[in-house]
Design an enzyme around this catalytic site. Sequence first.
Site, PDB file in Angstrom:
ATOM      1  N   THR A 142      33.802   5.319  46.462  1.00 29.59           N
ATOM      2  CA  THR A 142      33.866   6.073  45.534  1.00 29.59           C
ATOM      3  C   THR A 142      33.292   5.179  44.788  1.00 29.59           C
ATOM      4  OG1 THR A 142      35.485   7.093  44.669  1.00 29.59           O
ATOM      5  CG2 THR A 142      35.772   5.184  45.426  1.00 29.59           C
TER       6      THR A 142
ATOM      7  N   LYS B 210      28.844   5.157  44.844  1.00 31.44           N
ATOM      8  CA  LYS B 210      28.031   6.533  45.685  1.00 31.44           C
ATOM      9  C   LYS B 210      26.344   6.826  45.893  1.00 31.44           C
ATOM     10  CE  LYS B 210      32.288   9.688  46.005  1.00 31.44           C
ATOM     11  NZ  LYS B 210      32.480  11.013  45.697  1.00 31.44           N
TER      12      LYS B 210
ATOM     13  N   ASN C 283      29.842   9.441  50.780  1.00 30.04           N
ATOM     14  CA  ASN C 283      31.270   8.880  49.919  1.00 30.04           C
ATOM     15  C   ASN C 283      31.998   8.174  51.905  1.00 30.04           C
ATOM     16  OD1 ASN C 283      31.877  11.745  52.315  1.00 30.04           O
ATOM     17  ND2 ASN C 283      32.784  11.836  51.238  1.00 30.04           N
TER      18      ASN C 283
ATOM     19  N   ASP D 291      32.427  15.495  51.021  1.00 31.08           N
ATOM     20  CA  ASP D 291      32.957  16.424  50.036  1.00 31.08           C
ATOM     21  C   ASP D 291      32.618  18.122  49.796  1.00 31.08           C
ATOM     22  OD1 ASP D 291      33.862  13.955  48.447  1.00 31.08           O
ATOM     23  OD2 ASP D 291      31.924  13.624  47.452  1.00 31.08           O
TER      24      ASP D 291
ATOM     25  N   GLY E 201      28.110  16.453  36.973  1.00 30.98           N
ATOM     26  CA  GLY E 201      29.147  15.368  37.699  1.00 30.98           C
ATOM     27  C   GLY E 201      28.146  15.093  38.811  1.00 30.98           C
TER      28      GLY E 201
ATOM     29  N   ARG F 285      29.088  20.984  28.960  1.00 33.16           N
ATOM     30  CA  ARG F 285      28.727  20.233  27.681  1.00 33.16           C
ATOM     31  C   ARG F 285      27.470  19.559  27.754  1.00 33.16           C
ATOM     32  NH1 ARG F 285      33.457  16.094  26.142  1.00 33.16           N
ATOM     33  NH2 ARG F 285      32.465  15.004  27.946  1.00 33.16           N
TER      34      ARG F 285
ATOM     35  N   ARG G 135      22.604  17.559  31.443  1.00 29.83           N
ATOM     36  CA  ARG G 135      22.755  17.214  32.610  1.00 29.83           C
ATOM     37  C   ARG G 135      22.763  18.116  33.815  1.00 29.83           C
ATOM     38  NH1 ARG G 135      28.873  14.248  33.351  1.00 29.83           N
ATOM     39  NH2 ARG G 135      27.850  12.826  34.914  1.00 29.83           N
TER      40      ARG G 135
ATOM     41  N   TYR H 248      44.100  17.521  41.666  1.00 31.84           N
ATOM     42  CA  TYR H 248      44.503  17.977  42.236  1.00 31.84           C
ATOM     43  C   TYR H 248      46.286  16.994  41.659  1.00 31.84           C
ATOM     44  CZ  TYR H 248      43.521  13.040  43.723  1.00 31.84           C
ATOM     45  OH  TYR H 248      42.774  11.797  43.575  1.00 31.84           O
TER      46      TYR H 248
ATOM     47  N   GLY I   2      43.055  20.845  44.174  1.00 31.76           N
ATOM     48  CA  GLY I   2      41.982  20.051  44.898  1.00 31.76           C
ATOM     49  C   GLY I   2      42.011  18.590  45.976  1.00 31.76           C
TER      50      GLY I   2
HETATM   51  P1  ATR Z   1      32.459  13.132  39.321  1.00 29.55           P
HETATM   52  O1  ATR Z   1      31.924  12.166  39.811  1.00 29.55           O
HETATM   53  O2  ATR Z   1      34.120  13.743  39.356  1.00 29.55           O
HETATM   54  O3  ATR Z   1      31.972  14.305  38.529  1.00 29.55           O
HETATM   55  P2  ATR Z   1      31.494  12.701  36.270  1.00 29.55           P
HETATM   56  O4  ATR Z   1      30.198  12.539  36.600  1.00 29.55           O
HETATM   57  O5  ATR Z   1      32.000  11.773  35.278  1.00 29.55           O
HETATM   58  O6  ATR Z   1      32.837  12.748  37.113  1.00 29.55           O
HETATM   59  O7  ATR Z   1      31.535  14.007  35.456  1.00 29.55           O
HETATM   60  C1  ATR Z   1      32.504  14.618  34.318  1.00 29.55           C
HETATM   61  C2  ATR Z   1      32.527  15.927  34.170  1.00 29.55           C
HETATM   62  O8  ATR Z   1      33.426  16.064  33.967  1.00 29.55           O
HETATM   63  C3  ATR Z   1      30.920  16.082  33.388  1.00 29.55           C
HETATM   64  O9  ATR Z   1      30.713  17.378  33.338  1.00 29.55           O
HETATM   65  C4  ATR Z   1      31.608  16.510  32.031  1.00 29.55           C
HETATM   66  O10 ATR Z   1      31.336  16.824  30.906  1.00 29.55           O
HETATM   67  P3  ATR Z   1      30.125  16.193  30.297  1.00 29.55           P
HETATM   68  O11 ATR Z   1      28.519  15.906  31.157  1.00 29.55           O
HETATM   69  O12 ATR Z   1      29.872  17.178  29.408  1.00 29.55           O
HETATM   70  O13 ATR Z   1      29.887  14.668  29.833  1.00 29.55           O
HETATM   71  C5  ATR Z   1      32.692  16.781  32.254  1.00 29.55           C
HETATM   72  N1  ATR Z   1      33.692  16.546  31.177  1.00 29.55           N
HETATM   73  C6  ATR Z   1      34.763  15.319  31.042  1.00 29.55           C
HETATM   74  N2  ATR Z   1      34.940  15.525  29.701  1.00 29.55           N
HETATM   75  C7  ATR Z   1      35.244  16.848  28.964  1.00 29.55           C
HETATM   76  C8  ATR Z   1      35.262  17.311  28.103  1.00 29.55           C
HETATM   77  N3  ATR Z   1      36.725  16.865  27.010  1.00 29.55           N
HETATM   78  N4  ATR Z   1      34.928  18.858  27.988  1.00 29.55           N
HETATM   79  C9  ATR Z   1      34.017  19.741  28.344  1.00 29.55           C
HETATM   80  N5  ATR Z   1      33.431  18.639  29.951  1.00 29.55           N
HETATM   81  C10 ATR Z   1      34.184  17.381  30.044  1.00 29.55           C
END
Ligand code: ATR
Length: 285
Positions: A67, A71, A92, A107, A133, A156, A160, A226, A247
Amino acid sequence: MKVTGKTAVYGIFGYPVKHSLSPLMQNAAFRELGIDAVYVPFEVPPESLKEAVDGVRALGIKGLNVTVPHKERIVEFLDYLSDDAEILSAVNTVKNENGRLTGYNTDAEGFLRSLLEEGVDLEGKRALMFGAGGAARAVGYALLKGGVKFLNIVNRNFPRAKAVGELLGKRGNVLVYPLKESTVDILLKDIDLIVNTTSVGMKPEDPVLFDYSKIPEGITVIDIIYNPPETPLLKSARKKGCKTVNGLGMLVHQGAVAFEIWTGEKAPVETMRAVLKRELYGGNP
Ligand code: ATR
């Protein structure tokens, strides 16, 4: 549980790993099937990952889950990759066969199995996914594998989103957008499915991703969160007569697929789900 000289050892690599639910779920599965094995957490700092993987070979640890934050980086220390792990450049699950380590990614398959179980058919559907992400990569890949007609990705951080779009665009119709109210308003008019892969909705103080009163009536809304079992997104969707899926199923099934890779046995999915529910919700929802 009786641990003897013959007991097989499995584990999870993470940093941190304290909050992982996998030990609970996998040990319950081993117990249920009477398999002589234990599953333990290993908190592996990033700088020790290579040594830790060498340790898997040296100690004969039979299998791993992997995790955050390992990963992606673990890929370079493994001998083989499954197709899904290769496509997603993320692992994973690891299986150790006499020191040869194969990396898998369960996943996407876990997500698809959880939808199958909920009776959600992806074929020909128009999907809107929030997030870009690691989770979004696996879920977006699964949506395309499941046959969605197109996948709109909103994030956002737009660069990415573009990176995920580039990866997934090889497998289907994928368009990417920045998270903007006016953009989401337009996208919402032409979809059958919303999937949240962001962390938004985990904490009570989180913002909303968009105005949830605009969720189209009667569509399917999936949140890979979840805990809580019903995020504000899912709650609003339910009130709009939407089919909602959280989830927990994905968590259970990614673990079930890993268990099957390690043991060759069908995973006791209901036992795994029951221990998670008890731990997370005190057996309530
Ligand atoms: P994971 O591996 O679980 O996908 P991550 O790579 O940290 O975790 O991704 C988190 C996701 O949540 C991203 O898409 C992030 O958006 P950004 O790429 O813009 O950071 C999104 N996210 C987290 N907090 C957010 C918020 N307050 N508003 C919009 N998107 C958010």
